[in-house]
Design a protein around this motif. Structure first.
Motif, PDB file in Angstrom:
ATOM      1  N   LEU A 204       0.835  -1.309   0.006  1.00  0.00           N
ATOM      2  CA  LEU A 204      -0.039  -0.060  -0.052  1.00  0.00           C
ATOM      3  C   LEU A 204       0.759   1.365  -0.012  1.00  0.00           C
ATOM      4  CD1 LEU A 204      -1.734   2.272   1.657  1.00  0.00           C
ATOM      5  CD2 LEU A 204      -2.721   1.125  -0.110  1.00  0.00           C
ATOM      6  N   GLU A 205       2.124   1.125   0.674  1.00  0.00           N
ATOM      7  CA  GLU A 205       2.823   2.466   0.644  1.00  0.00           C
ATOM      8  C   GLU A 205       3.564   2.714  -0.630  1.00  0.00           C
ATOM      9  OE1 GLU A 205       3.237   4.320   3.334  1.00  0.00           O
ATOM     10  OE2 GLU A 205       2.110   3.030   4.798  1.00  0.00           O
ATOM     11  N   GLU A 206       3.595   1.451  -1.508  1.00  0.00           N
ATOM     12  CA  GLU A 206       4.258   1.521  -2.643  1.00  0.00           C
ATOM     13  C   GLU A 206       3.211   2.308  -3.626  1.00  0.00           C
ATOM     14  OE1 GLU A 206       5.298  -1.939  -4.279  1.00  0.00           O
ATOM     15  OE2 GLU A 206       7.086  -2.297  -2.814  1.00  0.00           O
ATOM     16  N   THR A 207       1.853   1.978  -3.394  1.00  0.00           N
ATOM     17  CA  THR A 207       0.907   2.525  -4.116  1.00  0.00           C
ATOM     18  C   THR A 207       0.702   4.063  -3.918  1.00  0.00           C
ATOM     19  OG1 THR A 207      -0.364   0.631  -4.275  1.00  0.00           O
ATOM     20  CG2 THR A 207      -1.318   2.642  -4.493  1.00  0.00           C
ATOM     21  N   ARG A 208       0.915   4.175  -2.622  1.00  0.00           N
ATOM     22  CA  ARG A 208       0.658   5.798  -2.150  1.00  0.00           C
ATOM     23  C   ARG A 208       1.785   6.674  -2.749  1.00  0.00           C
ATOM     24  NH1 ARG A 208       0.590   7.455   4.141  1.00  0.00           N
ATOM     25  NH2 ARG A 208       2.586   6.409   4.116  1.00  0.00           N
ATOM     26  N   THR A 209       2.959   6.149  -2.796  1.00  0.00           N
ATOM     27  CA  THR A 209       4.278   6.899  -3.467  1.00  0.00           C
ATOM     28  C   THR A 209       3.932   6.886  -4.715  1.00  0.00           C
ATOM     29  OG1 THR A 209       5.754   6.013  -1.647  1.00  0.00           O
ATOM     30  CG2 THR A 209       6.391   6.929  -3.597  1.00  0.00           C
ATOM     31  N   ALA A 210       3.346   6.008  -5.450  1.00  0.00           N
ATOM     32  CA  ALA A 210       3.398   5.758  -6.924  1.00  0.00           C
ATOM     33  C   ALA A 210       2.319   7.026  -7.631  1.00  0.00           C
ATOM     34  CB  ALA A 210       3.099   4.305  -7.617  1.00  0.00           C
ATOM     35  N   TYR A 211       1.347   6.992  -6.814  1.00  0.00           N
ATOM     36  CA  TYR A 211       0.239   7.919  -7.074  1.00  0.00           C
ATOM     37  C   TYR A 211       0.308   9.254  -6.340  1.00  0.00           C
ATOM     38  CZ  TYR A 211      -1.722   4.329  -9.784  1.00  0.00           C
ATOM     39  OH  TYR A 211      -1.932   3.053 -10.833  1.00  0.00           O
ATOM     40  N   ASP A 212       1.426   9.495  -5.674  1.00  0.00           N
ATOM     41  CA  ASP A 212       1.614  10.738  -4.955  1.00  0.00           C
ATOM     42  C   ASP A 212       0.395  11.214  -4.273  1.00  0.00           C
ATOM     43  OD1 ASP A 212       3.060  12.894  -4.421  1.00  0.00           O
ATOM     44  OD2 ASP A 212       2.426  14.164  -6.137  1.00  0.00           O
ATOM     45  N   LEU A 213      -0.135  10.225  -3.514  1.00  0.00           N
ATOM     46  CA  LEU A 213      -1.338  10.498  -2.762  1.00  0.00           C
ATOM     47  C   LEU A 213      -1.213  11.275  -1.292  1.00  0.00           C
ATOM     48  CD1 LEU A 213      -3.451   7.573  -3.855  1.00  0.00           C
ATOM     49  CD2 LEU A 213      -3.809   9.947  -4.476  1.00  0.00           C
ATOM     50  N   GLY A 214       0.101  11.201  -0.841  1.00  0.00           N
ATOM     51  CA  GLY A 214       0.555  11.699   0.581  1.00  0.00           C
ATOM     52  C   GLY A 214      -0.366  11.052   1.623  1.00  0.00           C
ATOM     53  N   ASP A 215      -0.750  12.178   2.540  1.00  0.00           N
ATOM     54  CA  ASP A 215      -1.562  11.817   3.681  1.00  0.00           C
ATOM     55  C   ASP A 215      -2.985  11.321   3.291  1.00  0.00           C
ATOM     56  OD1 ASP A 215      -2.580  14.376   3.258  1.00  0.00           O
ATOM     57  OD2 ASP A 215      -1.801  15.093   5.454  1.00  0.00           O
ATOM     58  N   ARG A 216      -3.311  11.722   2.128  1.00  0.00           N
ATOM     59  CA  ARG A 216      -4.965  11.394   1.782  1.00  0.00           C
ATOM     60  C   ARG A 216      -4.964   9.795   1.581  1.00  0.00           C
ATOM     61  NH1 ARG A 216      -6.750  13.097  -3.902  1.00  0.00           N
ATOM     62  NH2 ARG A 216      -8.652  12.788  -3.037  1.00  0.00           N
ATOM     63  N   LEU A 217      -3.949   9.052   1.706  1.00  0.00           N
ATOM     64  CA  LEU A 217      -4.170   7.606   1.593  1.00  0.00           C
ATOM     65  C   LEU A 217      -3.412   7.001   2.768  1.00  0.00           C
ATOM     66  CD1 LEU A 217      -5.188   4.757   0.420  1.00  0.00           C
ATOM     67  CD2 LEU A 217      -3.212   4.840  -0.986  1.00  0.00           C
ATOM     68  N   THR A 218      -4.030   6.423   3.677  1.00  0.00           N
ATOM     69  CA  THR A 218      -3.353   5.876   4.882  1.00  0.00           C
ATOM     70  C   THR A 218      -3.745   4.354   4.876  1.00  0.00           C
ATOM     71  OG1 THR A 218      -5.084   6.512   6.419  1.00  0.00           O
ATOM     72  CG2 THR A 218      -3.142   8.039   6.056  1.00  0.00           C
ATOM     73  N   PHE A 219      -2.828   3.690   5.784  1.00  0.00           N
ATOM     74  CA  PHE A 219      -3.122   2.319   6.214  1.00  0.00           C
ATOM     75  C   PHE A 219      -3.326   1.952   7.710  1.00  0.00           C
ATOM     76  CE2 PHE A 219      -1.703  -2.110   6.709  1.00  0.00           C
ATOM     77  CZ  PHE A 219      -2.361  -2.587   5.793  1.00  0.00           C
ATOM     78  N   LYS A 220      -4.072   1.063   8.132  1.00  0.00           N
ATOM     79  CA  LYS A 220      -4.457   0.738   9.236  1.00  0.00           C
ATOM     80  C   LYS A 220      -4.411  -0.991   9.333  1.00  0.00           C
ATOM     81  CE  LYS A 220      -5.510   0.710  13.648  1.00  0.00           C
ATOM     82  NZ  LYS A 220      -6.939   1.213  14.194  1.00  0.00           N
ATOM     83  N   PRO A 221      -3.371  -1.301  10.118  1.00  0.00           N
ATOM     84  CA  PRO A 221      -3.070  -2.768  10.068  1.00  0.00           C
ATOM     85  C   PRO A 221      -4.347  -3.470  10.970  1.00  0.00           C
ATOM     86  CG  PRO A 221      -1.269  -1.937  11.457  1.00  0.00           C
ATOM     87  CD  PRO A 221      -1.979  -0.982  10.665  1.00  0.00           C
TER      88      PRO A 221
END
Length: 354
Positions: A204-221
């Motif tokens: 998910l972190e790779e996706t956030r970086t690839a799409y330049d989404l910053g803090d708009r996209l977060t992950f909760k395990p």
């Protein structure tokens, strides 16, 4: 002469592995980049055996995956290119790989299931995703397959879901984020949290970086059966309820009901059987793979509507997309309006279900 449908079914055991090998060895990439090409030229450039390649290309031609000109040049038809070109967002190479590397190896289990039943064959308490997430390589392959199957359809489904007034989307079991990314692109003011197992976080972190989404996209395990969902006014189940039996689906939907505010709602994205259960083909085929790989099944819109109602969402809508995945919206309280979101066609439940 065999009927064509029987003939293609009979030789499907050849077609899918050949499709996989052509993708794996970049044959489709070559055709997409270079246009019509002779088998010898493709083999030379890719370092492949020309005789074996020619036989594969002839088979793919007969299956109408590629075209062969009288000159012997092979090409990708426009209808096939988006799904076989790795540079296209509709590319399904990851899913083809999953079918060959994972699903095909499980097919022999069907004989045991048929004779003894799945519950008698599988070990008690078996965890369907333990094998799919058995190591980093398997996890990446599975998430790539799910992305390839889900990202392009998610764009249309996110539009059909009508997210303009949603503040925080919680994507339960959202994997590497195909639906979350599509939703964020649809609604620029939206924030999204993917809630999934801890081993999914790096992807998910790779996706956030690839799409330049910053803090708009977060992950909760977390484990969505044992842990509380993150808070959000819209809780989405993207292509995961078909992994689980009805009682587990009810458990998840009830948690969503408890977790979202009074004006909140739930989204269910999935393949749907026609009411007659005579298709579509992809849904029927995937329903069988659900039996092999998970504990779930595919359902009709009516069945999902019944689950939503029993979980506490008395008003629901079903929106059919132009593809083979669709979206149901369950409202915690009466939305008080007829729904014609973005022109989506619907069958059962296009208006709030009372």
């Amino acid at each position: 002469m065999l009927p064509s449908t029987l003939e293609k079914t009979l030789f499907g055991v050849i077609a899918t592995p050949v499709l996989h090998l052509a993708d794996r060895h970049h044959v489709f990439t070559h055709l997409a980049a270079n246009g019509p090409s002779l088998a010898d030229d493709i083999a030379t450039e890719l370092g492949l055996d020309d005789d074996t390649l020619e036989r594969m290309l002839l088979a793919l031609t007969a299956f109408e995956i590629i075209q062969r000109a009288p000159t012997g040049h092979y090409s990708l038809p426009a209808t096939m290119r988006p799904f076989l070109d790795p540079d296209d967002e509709q590319y399904i190479g990851g899913f083809i790989n999953h079918l060959v590397e994972e699903t095909a190896g499980r097919m022999p289990r069907l004989d045991s299931y048929l004779r003894h039943g799945k519950d008698s064959v599988d070990s008690p308490g078996s965890q369907p995703f333990a094998s799919l997430y058995r190591n980093d390589e398997a996890t990446r392959a599975f998430l790539n397959a799910m992305w390839d199957l889900s990202f392009a359809p998610s764009k249309e489904l996110a539009a059909l879901a009508g997210l303009a007034d949603t503040v925080h989307l919680v994507d339960v079991g959202g994997a590497s984020g195909p639906f979350a990314v599509a939703a964020l692109h649809t609604s620029p003011a939206l924030r999204a949290t993917v809630f999934d197992l801890p081993q999914v976080q790096p992807y998910l972190e790779e996706t956030r970086t690839a799409y330049d989404l910053g803090d708009r996209l977060t992950f909760k395990p977390g484990d969505f059966f044992t842990d509380d969902f993150p808070e959000g006014d819209c809780i989405a189940f993207g292509y995961i309820l078909s992994d689980w039996p009805d009682q587990d689906c009810l458990q998840l939907l009830r948690k969503a009901h408890r977790g979202c505010p009074e004006h909140g709602r739930v989204l269910v994205m999935d393949r749907l059987f026609d009411n007659s259960r005579q298709g579509p083909l992809a849904t029927s085929a995937m329903n069988l793979t659900m039996h092999l790989e998970t504990q779930g099944r595919h359902r009709t819109a009516d069945e999902f509507t019944a689950l939503l109602r029993e979980a506490g969402f008395p008003h629901s809508e079903t929106h059919r997309s132009s593809g083979d995945k669709h979206v149901l919206i369950g409202y915690k309280s009466d939305p008080g309006r007829m729904c014609t979101t973005n022109g989506g066609t619907a069958d059962h439940g296009v208006t709030p279900d009372d």
